[in-house]
Write an enzyme that holds these catalytic residues in place. Structure first.
Site, PDB file in Angstrom:
ATOM      1  N   ALA A 235       0.873  -1.116   0.148  1.00  0.00           N
ATOM      2  CA  ALA A 235       0.014  -0.059   0.138  1.00  0.00           C
ATOM      3  C   ALA A 235       0.955   1.237   0.206  1.00  0.00           C
ATOM      4  O   ALA A 235       0.955   2.109   1.042  1.00  0.00           O
ATOM      5  CB  ALA A 235      -0.908   0.142   1.134  1.00  0.00           C
TER       6      ALA A 235
ATOM      7  N   HIS B 240       6.974   6.010   1.395  1.00  0.00           N
ATOM      8  CA  HIS B 240       7.801   4.725   0.851  1.00  0.00           C
ATOM      9  C   HIS B 240       8.758   5.145  -0.240  1.00  0.00           C
ATOM     10  O   HIS B 240       9.996   4.600  -0.230  1.00  0.00           O
ATOM     11  CB  HIS B 240       6.988   3.289   0.526  1.00  0.00           C
ATOM     12  CG  HIS B 240       6.109   3.186   1.682  1.00  0.00           C
ATOM     13  ND1 HIS B 240       4.527   3.187   1.525  1.00  0.00           N
ATOM     14  CD2 HIS B 240       6.249   2.464   2.798  1.00  0.00           C
ATOM     15  CE1 HIS B 240       4.135   2.548   2.662  1.00  0.00           C
ATOM     16  NE2 HIS B 240       5.048   1.972   3.281  1.00  0.00           N
TER      17      HIS B 240
ATOM     18  N   GLN C  85      11.500   7.650  10.078  1.00  0.00           N
ATOM     19  CA  GLN C  85      11.347   8.094  11.533  1.00  0.00           C
ATOM     20  C   GLN C  85      10.277   7.976  11.885  1.00  0.00           C
ATOM     21  O   GLN C  85       9.848   8.087  13.010  1.00  0.00           O
ATOM     22  CB  GLN C  85      12.080   9.558  11.368  1.00  0.00           C
ATOM     23  CG  GLN C  85      12.015  10.188  12.844  1.00  0.00           C
ATOM     24  CD  GLN C  85      11.899  11.731  12.778  1.00  0.00           C
ATOM     25  OE1 GLN C  85      12.700  12.487  12.245  1.00  0.00           O
ATOM     26  NE2 GLN C  85      10.979  12.126  13.661  1.00  0.00           N
TER      27      GLN C  85
HETATM   28  P1  AMP Z   1       5.226   0.174   6.430  1.00  0.00           P
HETATM   29  O1  AMP Z   1       4.871  -0.480   4.837  1.00  0.00           O
HETATM   30  O2  AMP Z   1       4.134   1.070   7.035  1.00  0.00           O
HETATM   31  O3  AMP Z   1       5.732  -1.180   7.299  1.00  0.00           O
HETATM   32  O4  AMP Z   1       6.414   1.328   6.355  1.00  0.00           O
HETATM   33  C1  AMP Z   1       7.675   0.526   5.618  1.00  0.00           C
HETATM   34  C2  AMP Z   1       8.587   1.676   5.738  1.00  0.00           C
HETATM   35  O5  AMP Z   1       8.406   2.871   5.574  1.00  0.00           O
HETATM   36  C3  AMP Z   1       9.193   1.750   7.581  1.00  0.00           C
HETATM   37  O6  AMP Z   1      10.489   2.128   7.655  1.00  0.00           O
HETATM   38  C4  AMP Z   1       8.287   3.075   7.638  1.00  0.00           C
HETATM   39  O7  AMP Z   1       9.012   3.606   8.837  1.00  0.00           O
HETATM   40  C5  AMP Z   1       8.252   3.805   6.474  1.00  0.00           C
HETATM   41  N1  AMP Z   1       7.303   4.869   6.071  1.00  0.00           N
HETATM   42  C6  AMP Z   1       6.125   4.692   6.562  1.00  0.00           C
HETATM   43  N2  AMP Z   1       5.387   5.897   6.391  1.00  0.00           N
HETATM   44  C7  AMP Z   1       6.216   6.654   6.009  1.00  0.00           C
HETATM   45  C8  AMP Z   1       6.204   8.129   5.878  1.00  0.00           C
HETATM   46  N3  AMP Z   1       4.980   8.927   5.873  1.00  0.00           N
HETATM   47  N4  AMP Z   1       7.288   9.042   5.463  1.00  0.00           N
HETATM   48  C9  AMP Z   1       8.646   7.967   5.516  1.00  0.00           C
HETATM   49  N5  AMP Z   1       8.778   6.783   5.748  1.00  0.00           N
HETATM   50  C10 AMP Z   1       7.640   6.171   5.934  1.00  0.00           C
END
Ligand code: AMP
Length: 281
Positions: free
Chosen positions: A32, A37, A150
């Protein structure tokens, strides 16, 4: 862009690239995908010859079955965004591929206090699941650099802790949070909110900004003010508003000194639990 589904095949491909001198950057995700990302992919591309992104909705890190079942899946759009970002390698493993010995077979990690505060306290077992999946992914990809956001600050500490305990040789880069124009942190879970709820959800950011500029008062007063504000502005529950010393994440007792601190918030709107944080001085 090459897509792999099997760990043996991706490992073989990446080891050959490393032998020929390529540096590998790795961005693990649960799909998603959004611009947050992609900002990690861009950063990985700047510093490496090959950028790998994994998409795997990890069942062991969900303490709530409803959250797992409702987690958004947008795989064709994800692949489109990764192709546009010129990501080199995509890993799309199955549950069996990630957990060849079954879901309950990995030993427990000693995460110290991180397991019992903030996300650890509110999502029992969550960080154990995060460590299981990230350790397995690191073993398969063996990146030179791992890129994390972060936005999940506590998770970055947990993963660094696991990497140090397991003696894994990888550099960890933490990247800033990408936000919508309203200030709301981009999140896969935002897909479950309507336009109006997204606007209301930006109250989290408004509170982070407010506390950043008004944190000379006692922490308890700031925390109460922010909690009341969120509850009056569309949020049904607030798991925590915390002001913590970083990086150790101990509670701040006085906001008067000028050391680096973090405000962390977790709150639920329309059944969707959102987290965010901001570093303050
Ligand atoms: P997730 O798919 O939510 O598990 O996130 C994958 C990676 O993307 C993790 O390292 C999160 O911290 C990073 N991430 C999620 N949302 C954001 C955002 N808004 N800005 C920057 N990095 C993000």
């Amino acid at each position: 862009m090459i897509i792999f589904k099997e760990s043996v095949s991706i490992s073989k491909y990446l080891r050959a690239k490393q032998i020929s001198g390529c540096k590998i950057g790795f961005v693990p995700t649960m799909g998603a995908l959004h611009k947050g990302h992609i900002s990690l992919i861009d950063k990985a591309k700047e510093k490496n010859d090959i950028t790998v992104c994994s998409i795997f909705i990890n069942p062991t890190q969900f303490n709530n079955a409803d959250d797992f079942n409702k987690y958004p899946v947008t795989i064709s759009n994800d692949l489109l965004q990764l192709a546009q970002a010129k990501c080199d390698v995509i890993f799309l493993p199955s549950v069996a591929e990630m957990y060849p010995n079954g879901l309950n077979s990995t030993p427990a990690y000693n995460l110290g206090n991180l397991e019992f505060i903030l996300e650890g306290a509110h999502r029992p077992g969550h960080f154990q699941g995060v460590c299981q999946v990230v350790q397995r992914l690191l073993k398969i990809v063996q990146p030179n650099t791992l890129f994390l956001g972060q936005k999940d600050y506590q998770q970055t500490l947990v993963i660094k802790n696991m990497i140090a305990s397991a003696g894994i040789n990888v550099e960890v880069v933490i990247s800033p949070t990408t936000r919508l124009p309203s200030g709301l942190a981009m999140s896969s879970r935002n897909l479950r909110l309507t336009e109006q709820q997204l606007e209301q959800a930006s109250a989290i950011y408004k509170m982070l900004e407010y506390l950043k500029d008004n944190h000379t008062q006692q922490p308890e007063e700031s925390i109460k003010f922010a909690t009341d504000f969120l509850l009056k502005n569309g949020f049904e529950t607030v798991d925590y508003v915390s002001i913590l010393n970083i990086p150790q994440l101990t509670p701040v007792t006085s906001t008067k000194n000028s050391s680096e601190k973090m405000i962390a918030i977790a709150a639920t709107i329309a059944g969707v639990r959102l987290i965010d944080n901001m570093i303050i001085y």
